[in-house]
Each structure stands twice: as C-alpha cells, then as structure tokens.
Design a protein around this motif. Structure first.
Motif, PDB file in Angstrom:
ATOM      1  N   TYR A 190       0.840  -1.202   0.000  1.00  0.00           N
ATOM      2  CA  TYR A 190       0.000   0.000   0.000  1.00  0.00           C
ATOM      3  C   TYR A 190       0.870   1.245   0.000  1.00  0.00           C
ATOM      4  CZ  TYR A 190      -3.909  -3.015   1.339  1.00  0.00           C
ATOM      5  OH  TYR A 190      -4.873  -3.986   1.359  1.00  0.00           O
ATOM      6  N   ARG A 191       0.295   2.370  -0.333  1.00  0.00           N
ATOM      7  CA  ARG A 191       1.040   3.643  -0.243  1.00  0.00           C
ATOM      8  C   ARG A 191       1.455   3.909   1.200  1.00  0.00           C
ATOM      9  NH1 ARG A 191      -0.256   7.522  -4.914  1.00  0.00           N
ATOM     10  NH2 ARG A 191      -1.447   6.159  -6.265  1.00  0.00           N
ATOM     11  N   ASP A 192       0.568   3.602   2.120  1.00  0.00           N
ATOM     12  CA  ASP A 192       0.870   3.722   3.547  1.00  0.00           C
ATOM     13  C   ASP A 192       1.587   2.434   3.965  1.00  0.00           C
ATOM     14  OD1 ASP A 192       0.952   3.966   6.292  1.00  0.00           O
ATOM     15  OD2 ASP A 192      -1.220   4.089   6.559  1.00  0.00           O
ATOM     16  N   LEU A 193       2.885   2.497   4.129  1.00  0.00           N
ATOM     17  CA  LEU A 193       3.706   1.307   4.387  1.00  0.00           C
ATOM     18  C   LEU A 193       3.265   0.530   5.616  1.00  0.00           C
ATOM     19  CD1 LEU A 193       7.247   2.731   3.572  1.00  0.00           C
ATOM     20  CD2 LEU A 193       5.709   1.427   2.082  1.00  0.00           C
ATOM     21  N   LYS A 194       2.617   1.181   6.560  1.00  0.00           N
ATOM     22  CA  LYS A 194       2.156   0.503   7.773  1.00  0.00           C
ATOM     23  C   LYS A 194       1.076  -0.537   7.473  1.00  0.00           C
ATOM     24  CE  LYS A 194       1.999   4.662   9.847  1.00  0.00           C
ATOM     25  NZ  LYS A 194       1.389   5.644  10.706  1.00  0.00           N
ATOM     26  N   ARG A 195       0.430  -0.420   6.326  1.00  0.00           N
ATOM     27  CA  ARG A 195      -0.645  -1.344   5.959  1.00  0.00           C
ATOM     28  C   ARG A 195      -0.138  -2.559   5.181  1.00  0.00           C
ATOM     29  NH1 ARG A 195      -5.290   1.590   3.046  1.00  0.00           N
ATOM     30  NH2 ARG A 195      -6.255  -0.423   3.443  1.00  0.00           N
ATOM     31  N   ASN A 196       1.115  -2.528   4.735  1.00  0.00           N
ATOM     32  CA  ASN A 196       1.665  -3.641   3.957  1.00  0.00           C
ATOM     33  C   ASN A 196       1.630  -4.931   4.764  1.00  0.00           C
ATOM     34  OD1 ASN A 196       2.234  -1.727   2.049  1.00  0.00           O
ATOM     35  ND2 ASN A 196       4.443  -1.991   2.118  1.00  0.00           N
ATOM     36  N   PHE A 197       1.419  -6.045   4.061  1.00  0.00           N
ATOM     37  CA  PHE A 197       1.513  -7.336   4.734  1.00  0.00           C
ATOM     38  C   PHE A 197       2.067  -8.386   3.776  1.00  0.00           C
ATOM     39  CE2 PHE A 197      -2.812  -7.134   3.114  1.00  0.00           C
ATOM     40  CZ  PHE A 197      -3.044  -8.402   2.590  1.00  0.00           C
ATOM     41  N   LEU A 198       2.633  -9.452   4.357  1.00  0.00           N
ATOM     42  CA  LEU A 198       3.281 -10.529   3.614  1.00  0.00           C
ATOM     43  C   LEU A 198       2.522 -11.832   3.836  1.00  0.00           C
ATOM     44  CD1 LEU A 198       6.930  -9.809   4.787  1.00  0.00           C
ATOM     45  CD2 LEU A 198       5.827  -8.952   2.727  1.00  0.00           C
ATOM     46  N   VAL A 199       2.469 -12.652   2.785  1.00  0.00           N
ATOM     47  CA  VAL A 199       1.845 -13.970   2.882  1.00  0.00           C
ATOM     48  C   VAL A 199       2.820 -14.985   2.268  1.00  0.00           C
ATOM     49  CG1 VAL A 199      -0.113 -15.403   2.219  1.00  0.00           C
ATOM     50  CG2 VAL A 199      -0.445 -12.951   2.616  1.00  0.00           C
ATOM     51  N   PRO A 200       3.352 -15.914   3.063  1.00  0.00           N
ATOM     52  CA  PRO A 200       4.226 -16.939   2.483  1.00  0.00           C
ATOM     53  C   PRO A 200       3.468 -17.765   1.446  1.00  0.00           C
ATOM     54  CG  PRO A 200       4.329 -16.968   4.879  1.00  0.00           C
ATOM     55  CD  PRO A 200       3.193 -16.062   4.508  1.00  0.00           C
ATOM     56  N   VAL A 201       4.116 -18.022   0.307  1.00  0.00           N
ATOM     57  CA  VAL A 201       3.465 -18.755  -0.779  1.00  0.00           C
ATOM     58  C   VAL A 201       4.101 -20.133  -0.963  1.00  0.00           C
ATOM     59  CG1 VAL A 201       2.965 -18.760  -3.251  1.00  0.00           C
ATOM     60  CG2 VAL A 201       2.789 -16.641  -1.955  1.00  0.00           C
ATOM     61  N   THR A 202       5.403 -20.172  -1.143  1.00  0.00           N
ATOM     62  CA  THR A 202       6.098 -21.443  -1.354  1.00  0.00           C
ATOM     63  C   THR A 202       7.299 -21.519  -0.433  1.00  0.00           C
ATOM     64  OG1 THR A 202       7.469 -20.523  -3.125  1.00  0.00           O
ATOM     65  CG2 THR A 202       5.437 -21.599  -3.802  1.00  0.00           C
ATOM     66  N   ASP A 203       7.673 -22.750  -0.088  1.00  0.00           N
ATOM     67  CA  ASP A 203       8.921 -22.946   0.659  1.00  0.00           C
ATOM     68  C   ASP A 203       9.779 -23.925  -0.125  1.00  0.00           C
ATOM     69  OD1 ASP A 203       8.079 -25.532   1.217  1.00  0.00           O
ATOM     70  OD2 ASP A 203       7.438 -25.051   3.242  1.00  0.00           O
TER      71      ASP A 203
END
Length: 71
Positions: free
Chosen positions: A54-67
C-alpha cells in the motif's frame, strides 16, 4: 494496493520481465493474489512470499506462498 512477489531469502522481487530486481517499484504487478500464487507454482520458484503493498507502508503485509519443500 499492489500485489507483488518477493523471494523470502534474498528479498528481491520478480520484475516485469520475469527476472529479479531489488527495487519494489520495478516489481511485476499481479492482478490478484491467485495469479501471483499460480505464477510461483508454474515457474517452480521456492521460498516466495506475496507482498500486498500500500502507499501507507504501515498497511503492507506478507503472505508466504512457497517454501523449499513444496515444489
């Protein structure tokens, strides 16, 4: 919101040409999370995470996809 893919170890992003970039602004934008996940499995790229940026970096989130074991 931008949906992009990042390698969990190197922190590089998949770029528009299918290579790698360390700049988030040059990362390939996916239309949906499902499209990004399908790309990871089709390309058989381990250790990837989906970044919802997001433009507001505080809203960014990560989701692991592959290992390293799922491919």
């Amino acid at each position: 919101m931008r949906i992009i893919l990042q390698h969990q170890m190197t922190r590089d992003y998949v770029d528009r040409g299918g290579g790698w970039t360390w700049k988030q602004g040059r990362a390939r934008k996916f239309a949906s999370g499902l499209e990004a996940i399908a790309f990871c499995f089709a390309a058989r790229i381990p250790n990837m995470q989906l970044v919802c940026a997001y433009r507001d970096l505080k809203r960014n989130f990560l989701v692991p996809v592959t290992d390293s074991t799922c491919l």
